[in-house]
Design a protein around this motif. Structure first.
Motif, short mmCIF file in Angstrom:
data_model
loop_
_atom_site.label_atom_id
_atom_site.label_comp_id
_atom_site.label_asym_id
_atom_site.label_seq_id
_atom_site.Cartn_x
_atom_site.Cartn_y
_atom_site.Cartn_z
N SER A 140 -2.90 5.62 8.92
CA SER A 140 -2.94 4.50 9.87
C SER A 140 -1.74 3.57 9.69
CB SER A 140 -4.23 3.70 9.69
OG SER A 140 -4.23 2.98 8.48
N LEU A 141 -1.13 3.59 8.51
CA LEU A 141 0.04 2.75 8.25
C LEU A 141 1.34 3.45 8.60
CD1 LEU A 141 -0.94 1.21 4.79
CD2 LEU A 141 -1.17 0.17 7.04
N LYS A 200 -10.24 10.95 0.91
CA LYS A 200 -10.22 10.81 2.36
C LYS A 200 -9.90 9.38 2.78
CE LYS A 200 -13.01 11.64 6.51
NZ LYS A 200 -14.35 12.04 7.02
N ARG A 201 -10.45 8.42 2.05
CA ARG A 201 -10.22 7.01 2.38
C ARG A 201 -8.74 6.65 2.21
NH1 ARG A 201 -14.36 2.54 1.97
NH2 ARG A 201 -13.21 0.58 2.15
N ILE A 202 -8.16 7.07 1.09
CA ILE A 202 -6.74 6.80 0.84
C ILE A 202 -5.88 7.46 1.91
CG2 ILE A 202 -4.83 7.34 -0.73
CD1 ILE A 202 -6.80 6.87 -3.05
N TYR A 203 -6.21 8.70 2.24
CA TYR A 203 -5.44 9.44 3.24
C TYR A 203 -5.54 8.78 4.62
CZ TYR A 203 -4.13 13.22 6.42
OH TYR A 203 -3.55 13.95 7.41
N ILE A 204 -6.71 8.31 5.00
CA ILE A 204 -6.91 7.66 6.31
C ILE A 204 -6.10 6.37 6.40
CG2 ILE A 204 -8.61 6.36 7.68
CD1 ILE A 204 -10.65 8.55 6.97
N TYR A 257 0.84 -1.21 0.00
CA TYR A 257 0.00 0.00 0.00
C TYR A 257 0.87 1.25 0.00
CZ TYR A 257 -4.13 2.85 0.79
OH TYR A 257 -5.15 3.75 0.63
N LEU A 258 1.88 1.29 0.85
CA LEU A 258 2.73 2.47 0.95
C LEU A 258 3.54 2.69 -0.32
CD1 LEU A 258 3.91 2.18 4.65
CD2 LEU A 258 2.28 3.81 3.69
N ALA A 259 3.93 1.60 -0.99
CA ALA A 259 4.66 1.75 -2.26
C ALA A 259 3.78 2.45 -3.30
CB ALA A 259 5.09 0.38 -2.77
N TYR A 260 2.52 2.04 -3.39
CA TYR A 260 1.60 2.70 -4.34
C TYR A 260 1.33 4.14 -3.92
CZ TYR A 260 0.64 -1.88 -6.42
OH TYR A 260 0.74 -3.09 -7.06
N TYR A 261 1.19 4.37 -2.61
CA TYR A 261 0.92 5.73 -2.15
C TYR A 261 2.09 6.66 -2.47
CZ TYR A 261 -0.40 9.65 0.79
OH TYR A 261 -0.73 10.91 1.24
N GLN A 262 3.31 6.13 -2.43
CA GLN A 262 4.48 6.96 -2.70
C GLN A 262 4.53 7.43 -4.14
OE1 GLN A 262 7.36 4.19 -0.97
NE2 GLN A 262 7.87 5.71 0.58
#
Length: 391
Positions: A345-346, A337-341, A257-262
């Protein structure tokens, strides 16, 4: 009898605990488990047959006696079916349970630890770690027990057109066995104990282990798929592309998840410059990216294409009220908002209620379901905001 671990670890099961545990078996659970697992039609005859199997084992457990040279569990095993192990012995998807005995599938966190515990290549000799508390042996790390093998037999063996095939090498798997009395109460304390043991192995013995799990896809025969990839002329920036691809370097959902968010995060500086925010916040930046990358129809179409996976995003998520369902109004901001939350949390580990933070090994199933959305968003953002030709 001397306490032992590994292959015979289950012989540390307390006889009285074992008898009481079996006598408490609910035949209805067994019937439902068999009907579901073997995909058979429920009939009165089948119900009666399966119920009688359970009642027979319960009766034997109530009346059996064993000699000093034998073990109660070994004797009772002779009367149990494979399906009974699948029904009653699975504490969770990777933990076996029987009376006062628990056994968890774990793995090596690095090659150095693996080589310290396992010796050999094709033929393996396994070492082990005895777990003690107040001078008493209460567990073991090393070779799995015979009980664990039977409990998760279908994760190691498949029948394929009448042939028995191995889908996983049990000799290279290790488990953590616990059989001490009064070490924990309930599932939460059990999980806390396992994490503490792994921690103390790390800091005291410099041996690094991790909890692991069986993957359902490993039971598939496979496809031997062949295809053609026609490369496009689309140019993408190298750094965010690497972040996107890094998600495939790990099986851990939170890391994926964090890799995609980056991918999104990489473009933050140019977003702030383009939007001319006077006081930019991370949520505000994410909202800008989403609203300038997608239309509501893009998201609606994606949710419809995802079928059952899409339902996860439009329905309330049990135990996680902060994951607001994506409704037909204000779709893009709800997604932002969902992606940010999830990201917060991670990334952050500040003390918070359990329904706010995603805690390692406790919430992986929820994070795994969230991956489809963040991957879709990251892909489109990568296409939209890459400016290779302008650099």
């Amino acid at each position: 009898m001397m306490k032992m671990g590994g292959l015979y670890g289950h012989r540390n099961i307390n006889d009285e605990h074992l008898k009481k545990w079996i006598i408490d078996w609910n035949p209805k659970e067994y019937v439902d488990s068999c009907l579901n697992y073997f995909k058979i039609q429920e009939t009165e005859e089948i119900n009666s047959f399966l119920t009688k199997q359970v009642e027979t084992v319960k009766e034997i457990a109530s009346n059996i006696s064993v000699s000093d040279e034998s073990y109660l569990f070994d004797e009772l095993m002779k009367f149990m079916t494979e399906a009974m192990f699948y029904c009653y012995f699975r504490f969770d998807s990777s933990t076996a349970y029987c009376g006062n005995f628990y056994e968890v599938l774990i793995g090596f966190a690095d090659e150095s630890t693996k080589k310290k515990i396992l010796k050999g290549y094709d033929y393996i000799e396994a070492g082990g770690i005895s777990l003690e508390k107040d001078g008493e042996r209460i567990g073991h790390i090393g070779m799995m027990s015979d009980l664990f093998w039977h409990t998760f037999y279908d994760q190691y063996i498949v029948e394929n057109n009448g042939a028995i095939e191995h889908i996983r090498n049990n000799e290279k798997d290790i488990t953590l066995q616990i059989w001490g009395e009064n070490l924990f109460e309930g599932k939460d304390q059990f999980n806390e104990l396992i994490e503490r043991i792994l921690f103390e192995c790390n800091v005291t013995l410099e041996l690094n282990f991790k909890r692991t799990r069986f993957e359902s896809d490993s039971r598939l025969e496979g496809e031997a798929k062949r295809g053609i990839l026609s490369l496009t002329d689309i140019k993408l920036e190298d750094t965010p592309l690497r972040y996107f691809n890094f998600a495939n370097y790990t099986k851990i959902p939170r890391h994926k998840y964090l890799a995609y968010y980056q991918v999104l995060e990489f473009f933050f500086p140019r977003i702030v410059k383009e939007a001319r925010f006077s006081r930019p916040s991370e949520l505000l930046i994410v909202e800008y990216i989403i609203n300038n990358t997608f239309t509501e129809l893009d998201i609606i179409g994606w949710l419809q294409d995802k079928a059952d996976k899409g339902n996860h995003f439009i329905e309330p998520v049990q135990n996680y009220p902060t994951l607001t369902p994506i409704t037909n109004t204000d779709i893009l901001n709800l997604i932002s908002k969902r992606i940010y939350i999830v990201r917060c949390s991670l990334v952050h580990a500040k003390e918070a209620p359990k329904d706010v933070n995603f805690i390692p090994n406790l919430n992986d199933d929820v994070i795994e379901k969230e991956l489809a959305l963040i991957k879709f968003v990251a892909e489109k953002v990568l296409y939209k905001w890459s400016k290779v030709n302008e650099m």
